[in-house]
Write a protein that holds these residues in place. Structure first.
Motif, mmCIF file in Angstrom:
data_model
loop_
_atom_site.group_PDB
_atom_site.id
_atom_site.type_symbol
_atom_site.label_atom_id
_atom_site.label_comp_id
_atom_site.label_asym_id
_atom_site.label_seq_id
_atom_site.Cartn_x
_atom_site.Cartn_y
_atom_site.Cartn_z
ATOM 1 N N SER A 191 0.856 -1.179 0.000
ATOM 2 C CA SER A 191 0.000 0.000 0.000
ATOM 3 C C SER A 191 0.892 1.229 0.000
ATOM 4 O O SER A 191 2.004 1.208 0.541
ATOM 5 C CB SER A 191 -0.948 0.005 1.198
ATOM 6 N N ILE A 192 0.425 2.291 -0.636
ATOM 7 C CA ILE A 192 1.204 3.515 -0.796
ATOM 8 C C ILE A 192 0.333 4.692 -0.409
ATOM 9 O O ILE A 192 -0.773 4.849 -0.936
ATOM 10 C CB ILE A 192 1.700 3.685 -2.250
ATOM 11 N N ASP A 193 0.808 5.515 0.505
ATOM 12 C CA ASP A 193 0.124 6.746 0.906
ATOM 13 C C ASP A 193 0.913 7.935 0.382
ATOM 14 O O ASP A 193 2.141 8.009 0.545
ATOM 15 C CB ASP A 193 -0.004 6.838 2.424
ATOM 16 N N TYR A 194 0.211 8.873 -0.237
ATOM 17 C CA TYR A 194 0.809 10.098 -0.756
ATOM 18 C C TYR A 194 0.291 11.261 0.091
ATOM 19 O O TYR A 194 -0.921 11.432 0.235
ATOM 20 C CB TYR A 194 0.410 10.313 -2.223
ATOM 21 N N ARG A 195 1.182 12.047 0.658
ATOM 22 C CA ARG A 195 0.736 13.132 1.534
ATOM 23 C C ARG A 195 1.671 14.342 1.447
ATOM 24 O O ARG A 195 2.625 14.329 0.691
ATOM 25 C CB ARG A 195 0.632 12.644 2.978
ATOM 26 N N ASP A 196 1.338 15.373 2.231
ATOM 27 C CA ASP A 196 2.087 16.645 2.221
ATOM 28 C C ASP A 196 2.097 17.236 0.814
ATOM 29 O O ASP A 196 3.142 17.574 0.253
ATOM 30 C CB ASP A 196 3.518 16.455 2.739
ATOM 31 N N PHE A 197 0.904 17.392 0.243
ATOM 32 C CA PHE A 197 0.787 17.899 -1.117
ATOM 33 C C PHE A 197 1.062 19.401 -1.174
ATOM 34 O O PHE A 197 0.675 20.160 -0.287
ATOM 35 C CB PHE A 197 -0.621 17.642 -1.674
ATOM 36 N N GLU A 198 1.714 19.798 -2.243
ATOM 37 C CA GLU A 198 1.845 21.209 -2.561
ATOM 38 C C GLU A 198 1.938 21.356 -4.072
ATOM 39 O O GLU A 198 2.303 20.413 -4.776
ATOM 40 C CB GLU A 198 3.049 21.852 -1.883
ATOM 41 N N THR A 205 1.731 17.898 -6.045
ATOM 42 C CA THR A 205 2.800 16.913 -5.838
ATOM 43 C C THR A 205 2.862 16.518 -4.367
ATOM 44 O O THR A 205 2.893 17.380 -3.486
ATOM 45 C CB THR A 205 4.160 17.507 -6.251
ATOM 46 N N ALA A 206 2.887 15.210 -4.101
ATOM 47 C CA ALA A 206 3.091 14.712 -2.737
ATOM 48 C C ALA A 206 4.566 14.807 -2.396
ATOM 49 O O ALA A 206 5.402 14.259 -3.107
ATOM 50 C CB ALA A 206 2.612 13.271 -2.615
ATOM 51 N N ARG A 207 4.886 15.496 -1.321
ATOM 52 C CA ARG A 207 6.296 15.615 -0.913
ATOM 53 C C ARG A 207 6.728 14.452 -0.032
ATOM 54 O O ARG A 207 7.915 14.282 0.239
ATOM 55 C CB ARG A 207 6.524 16.941 -0.168
ATOM 56 N N THR A 208 5.762 13.636 0.428
ATOM 57 C CA THR A 208 6.062 12.452 1.240
ATOM 58 C C THR A 208 5.278 11.267 0.700
ATOM 59 O O THR A 208 4.079 11.374 0.446
ATOM 60 C CB THR A 208 5.700 12.676 2.718
ATOM 61 N N ILE A 209 5.961 10.143 0.508
ATOM 62 C CA ILE A 209 5.330 8.898 0.073
ATOM 63 C C ILE A 209 5.726 7.800 1.051
ATOM 64 O O ILE A 209 6.908 7.627 1.341
ATOM 65 C CB ILE A 209 5.776 8.513 -1.352
ATOM 66 N N GLU A 210 4.738 7.082 1.549
ATOM 67 C CA GLU A 210 5.010 5.953 2.455
ATOM 68 C C GLU A 210 4.547 4.659 1.805
ATOM 69 O O GLU A 210 3.385 4.518 1.437
ATOM 70 C CB GLU A 210 4.318 6.136 3.798
ATOM 71 N N VAL A 211 5.474 3.726 1.660
ATOM 72 C CA VAL A 211 5.194 2.425 1.056
ATOM 73 C C VAL A 211 5.259 1.363 2.146
ATOM 74 O O VAL A 211 6.245 1.285 2.889
ATOM 75 C CB VAL A 211 6.222 2.084 -0.046
ATOM 76 N N ILE A 212 4.220 0.566 2.255
ATOM 77 C CA ILE A 212 4.177 -0.532 3.235
ATOM 78 C C ILE A 212 4.177 -1.861 2.486
ATOM 79 O O ILE A 212 3.332 -2.097 1.624
ATOM 80 C CB ILE A 212 2.943 -0.436 4.143
#
Length: 247
Positions: A191-198, A205-212
């Motif tokens: 699963s991939i979460d995209y956050r901290d958009f600007e 653009t998501a400045r942080t991506i978390e991959v589990i």
């Protein structure tokens, strides 16, 4: 950087008949709004494994071209055990990418075979396949519902992939993917979460991506720094010779 992040979306509000048709229009608009001629960023990765052990890595990423017809070059800059490792990705609009990896320890490049694309990329929770970009025309889409201001869309690859399907959550105001779940025949793989958009040059653009990685119970957090779009890059910097030179 992630292949699903390059997909795209246009107005469900247009009222076009049929869920399948609506889902494709949404994803086409996502791709359209993400389009740029080039991209550069410096990435910091935190790989969090068992016992919450954290390994920090750094890489530099460059891309030229867009919409699945692009080339990308990635180089690790730290720590010492991976410094100089490079990856060249040549994406194609109608099939899986071509990939070569450069390892300073052996002094030559190696082609990544299609059957090896599901393996982890140098201790991160990205697989080699996750680093490629695929055009929307390589998928079939179906609208699976709406949740909290997001469209929920099922994507099924038409070409060879380690994944049998993905679920994508698309922000209805930004037309940007905020979450993805990638499945194999055995169940949820990543699963991939995209956050901290600007907005960077009008691109959300998501400045942080978390991959589990749900098979390993580990995760990788990638943070973008010095992100730029549409800067002048040269085709000559995305070749096997360039991969060898930049180690």
């Amino acid at each position: 950087m992630n292949r699903l992040a390059a997909l795209a979306a246009m107005g469900f509000a247009l009222g076009l008949p049929g869920f399948a048709q609506d889902a494709r229009k949404i994803m086409e608009e996502v791709q359209k709004r993400q389009q740029s001629e080039s991209q550069h960023y410096e990435g910091t990765l935190e790989v969090i494994g068992g016992g919450n052990r954290i390994a920090t890595k750094h890489w530099v990423f460059d891309r030229i071209g867009s919409s699945g017809n692009s080339k990308a070059m990635l180089h690790f800059t730290a720590p010492a055990e991976v410094k100089g490792v490079g990856l060249l990705i040549v994406n194609h609009p109608d099939r899986a990418s071509d990939q070569w990896i450069w390892r300073p320890s052996i002094g030559r490049e190696q082609r990544i075979a299609l059957q090896d694309r599901s393996t982890r990329f140098f201790g991160t929770d990205f697989s080699f396949e996750d680093l490629e970009e695929r055009d929307v025309n390589q998928y079939d889409f179906k609208l699976a519902g709406e949740e909290s201001g997001n469209w929920k869309i099922e994507a099924v690859p038409r070409k060879s992939s380690q994944y049998t399907r993905a679920l994508l959550w698309v922000d209805q105001s930004k037309y940007a993917i905020v979450k993805a779940e990638n499945y194999s025949k055995k169940g949820l793989v990543r699963s991939i979460d995209y956050r901290d958009f600007e907005q960077v040059k009008n691109i959300w653009t998501a400045r942080t991506i978390e991959v589990i990685d749900h098979t390993r119970n580990s995760r990788t957090i990638l943070k973008y720094d010095k992100l730029e779009y549409n800067l002048p890059l040269k085709e000559a910097d995305f070749t096997l010779d360039a991969l060898r030179r930049s180690s």
